[in-house]
Design a protein around this motif. Structure first.
Motif, short mmCIF file in Angstrom:
data_model
loop_
_atom_site.label_atom_id
_atom_site.label_comp_id
_atom_site.label_asym_id
_atom_site.label_seq_id
_atom_site.Cartn_x
_atom_site.Cartn_y
_atom_site.Cartn_z
N PHE A 1 0.85 -1.18 0.00
CA PHE A 1 0.00 0.00 0.00
C PHE A 1 0.89 1.24 0.00
N TYR A 2 0.55 2.21 -0.85
CA TYR A 2 1.32 3.46 -0.85
C TYR A 2 0.40 4.62 -1.21
N GLN A 3 0.80 5.81 -0.76
CA GLN A 3 0.06 7.02 -1.11
C GLN A 3 0.70 7.66 -2.33
N THR A 4 -0.13 8.03 -3.29
CA THR A 4 0.38 8.57 -4.54
C THR A 4 0.98 9.96 -4.32
N SER A 5 1.93 10.32 -5.18
CA SER A 5 2.56 11.63 -5.10
C SER A 5 1.63 12.73 -5.59
N VAL A 6 0.65 12.39 -6.42
CA VAL A 6 -0.32 13.35 -6.94
C VAL A 6 -1.71 12.81 -6.67
N GLY A 7 -2.59 13.61 -6.09
CA GLY A 7 -3.98 13.22 -5.93
C GLY A 7 -4.36 12.69 -4.57
N ASN A 8 -3.42 12.42 -3.68
CA ASN A 8 -3.69 12.02 -2.30
C ASN A 8 -4.39 10.68 -2.17
N GLY A 9 -4.43 9.87 -3.22
CA GLY A 9 -5.09 8.58 -3.14
C GLY A 9 -4.19 7.52 -2.55
N VAL A 10 -4.77 6.35 -2.28
CA VAL A 10 -4.02 5.19 -1.79
C VAL A 10 -4.17 4.08 -2.82
N ARG A 11 -3.07 3.51 -3.22
CA ARG A 11 -3.08 2.46 -4.22
C ARG A 11 -2.31 1.25 -3.70
#
Length: 590
Positions: free
Chosen positions: A297-307
């Motif tokens: 799990f990581y937080q994206t550098s753009v958009g504040n989402g979790v992928r």
């Protein structure tokens, strides 16, 4: 849980630098990386002895000292055309066969002799190194590099014209992190190596230690597979290495892309055999990723989402999936400040938003069950971590409440009787030998309206004054703290009937069936404003606390015409509520 004593140790970091520290742990040693500090380790010697120190990046085995060489010329030819003396330079390294560590080479010595003549030789001797099992001897002829000529367990060696093996040279000292600007900011382990990444001077660089020697960055000439390694991630844009993640292969989460680094034919990353491939273009923030089972799990550098990142057989690559797609409102405009994963008992990711709210993500990959919940409390959550305690993973939080910064621990999910459970925030539990009414030590909740569970009975409307509250009746076991509401709301019902789909048609709920497990004190209704209590008492005697219920609870709902039949289930009391299923019996009109 009370604390009897606080132990402190000096730290090289300031408080405002803590969020940028990356760390990895090996037994009682924790390695820490920060862009403005040299690589550091925190060593735990015992419960009350913790020490920070900079990493020297050198072998743990000292090198031999006092190397000397004696030229022996027993051949009768000592001059003229038949005697052709050649210089030879020697170094010796120490080896520990248990750890596999090889020291750096000793100081070199040089002599000149004609070893092609019989009975001529060079005799070497040295002072041994503590911890050495054996010694390796290297020789350089004329201006050649050093080559291996032999091994001995004694402190002397004879060279009688041994030809050096130039494919096997001694270690060469190296520390890529000596100067400011070359200090790394992320760290991880993989394949018995300690890897570092992202320096100010080389933001896309990755450095790996020697195999099996985490604090040794030495190499050899020529390079060996076990030597330290380094490489840069290049894919058309600046790829600052924000995080390194160890899974089946090494993942480099950069500001622009995700890279996979794996070994070549051997399958293991080595200094002579590794492959770097870009996987996708969704970069990562600086938030440390979480590895859950085989998924990252990581937080994206753009958009504040979790992928998530995981291997997909169909594409033979690391694919990325958005796990916030059904709850974008919980992330829009917010960042995750800290998070932690609790494996047991319910596989939950706890995440702290930058506004102090706590998010809870339930993750059961094999059952394809996942979803986000917002947890709000009277205070601001600043950080979280998870500690395994017995059969459970317990969440610890730092919470700023009522003008104080508190360390709190989430209550156990397993309990025997209802009076043992805890569904209150910042709670304190009391066990009295003689039933009592006065509860003390509530100074952290001064002036707050709190609730209590006293011998299984709910008490509300208490206000803390002078750190004390008084119960309306005596009790033996009491838990008191801040109350909160737990709410479940189903999505609008969408089913296909004889008249087509029920979407956008007038619906009215007639009856709902709630399947519960060890629950009590539930309210249900079609909306928040029309909640009514479910029947709670069955066979209890007067004055006895309601028993927990397990099974199907039926309720007829107050009519409410709307464009989508739904059910709201809520618990406002400090009581357990576990709902495993909700069944609706709607009435649909055209």
């Amino acid at each position: 849980m009370s604390v009897a004593r606080i132990y402190r140790t000096g730290s090289p970091y300031n408080g405002n630098e803590l969020a940028e520290i990356d760390f990895e742990q090996s037994a009682d040693t924790m390695y820490l990386a920060h862009l403005d500090h040299a690589p550091t380790k925190l060593v735990r010697t015992n419960h009350a002895d913790w020490t920070f120190s900079s990493i020297a990046f050198e072998p743990t085995l000292p090198k031999p000292t006092g190397l000397g060489v004696t030229r022996v010329t027993d051949n009768s030819v000592t001059s003229g055309d038949g005697y052709f003396a050649q210089p030879a330079t020697y170094v010796v390294t120490a080896v520990n066969d248990v750890s596999g560590v090889e020291s750096r080479p000793s100081t070199s010595v040089t002599t000149s002799n004609d070893l092609t003549l019989k009975r001529n030789y060079n005799s070497l001797s040295w002072i041994g190194a503590t911890g050495a099992s054996r010694y390796r001897v290297f020789k350089a002829d004329n201006t050649q590099e050093y080559g291996y000529i032999g091994t001995t367990t004694s402190l002397n060696f004879t060279d009688d014209n041994i030809g050096p093996d130039y494919s096997d040279g001694p270690p060469v000292s190296q520390n890529p992190f000596e100067l400011k600007g070359n200090w790394p900011s992320t760290v991880t382990f993989i394949d018995q190596r300690l890897l570092w990444g992202r320096t100010s001077n080389h933001p896309n660089a990755v450095y790996g230690s020697r195999s099996g020697s985490f604090e040794n960055m030495d190499i050899s000439r020529p390079l060996k597979a076990s030597d330290a390694l380094s490489f840069a991630l290049v894919a058309g844009r600046v790829n600052a290495v924000n995080q390194l993640v160890s899974m089946n292969s090494l993942l480099a989460l950069t500001s622009d892309s995700i890279f996979k680094i794996e070994g070549g034919q051997s399958g293991y990353i080595s200094a002579t055999d590794f492959v770097v491939r870009r996987q996708n273009g969704r970069g990562s923030s600086r938030l440390s990723p979480l590895v859950v089972d085989s998924v990252c799990f990581y937080q994206t550098s753009v958009g504040n989402g979790v992928r998530t990142l995981g291997y997909q057989f169909q594409t033979d690559s690391i694919d990325s999936n958005d796990v916030t797609i059904f709850s974008p409102h919980l992330f829009r405009g917010f960042d995750i400040r800290a998070w932690a994963y609790a494996q047991e008992p319910r596989s939950i990711v706890w995440a702290v938003r930058n506004d102090g709210k706590l998010l809870c993500f339930t993750w059961e990959q094999e059952q394809q069950v996942w979803g986000w919940t917002l947890c709000e409390t009277d205070g601001l959550v600043e950080s979280v971590c998870v500690v395994s305690e017995g059969a459970e993973d317990r969440l610890y939080l730092t919470v700023r409440r009522n003008g104080k910064l508190l360390i709190e621990r989430i209550a156990a999910t397993r309990w025997a009787e209802v009076e043992d459970c805890c569904f209150l925030d910042s709670a304190v539990t009391y066990q009295f030998e003689t039933p009592a009414t006065v509860l003390r030590n509530l100074d952290h909740l001064e002036g707050k309206a709190i609730s209590a569970l006293a011998d299984g009975n709910v008490v509300s409307g208490l206000t803390v004054t002078g750190g004390v509250v008084t119960l309306p009746f005596k009790a033996t076991k009491v838990t008191a703290g801040l109350p909160y509401s737990a709410t479940i709301e189903t999505l609008p019902l969408a089913v296909q009937g004889q008249g087509g789909w029920t979407v956008a048609k007038v619906q009215s709920q007639a009856k709902a069936v709630i399947r519960v497990i060890d629950s009590r004190g539930l309210k249900t209704g079609p909306t928040d404003a029309t909640l009514e209590p479910l029947r709670g008492r069955t066979r209890e005697r007067p004055g006895q606390a309601n028993a927990l219920q397990t099974g199907l609870l039926e309720t007829y709902l107050r009519p409410d015409l709307n464009g989508g039949a739904r059910v709201v289930v809520r618990s406002d009391d400090p009581l357990p509520m576990t709902v495993s299923a909700i069944y609706l019996d709607p009435s649909v009109s055209e």
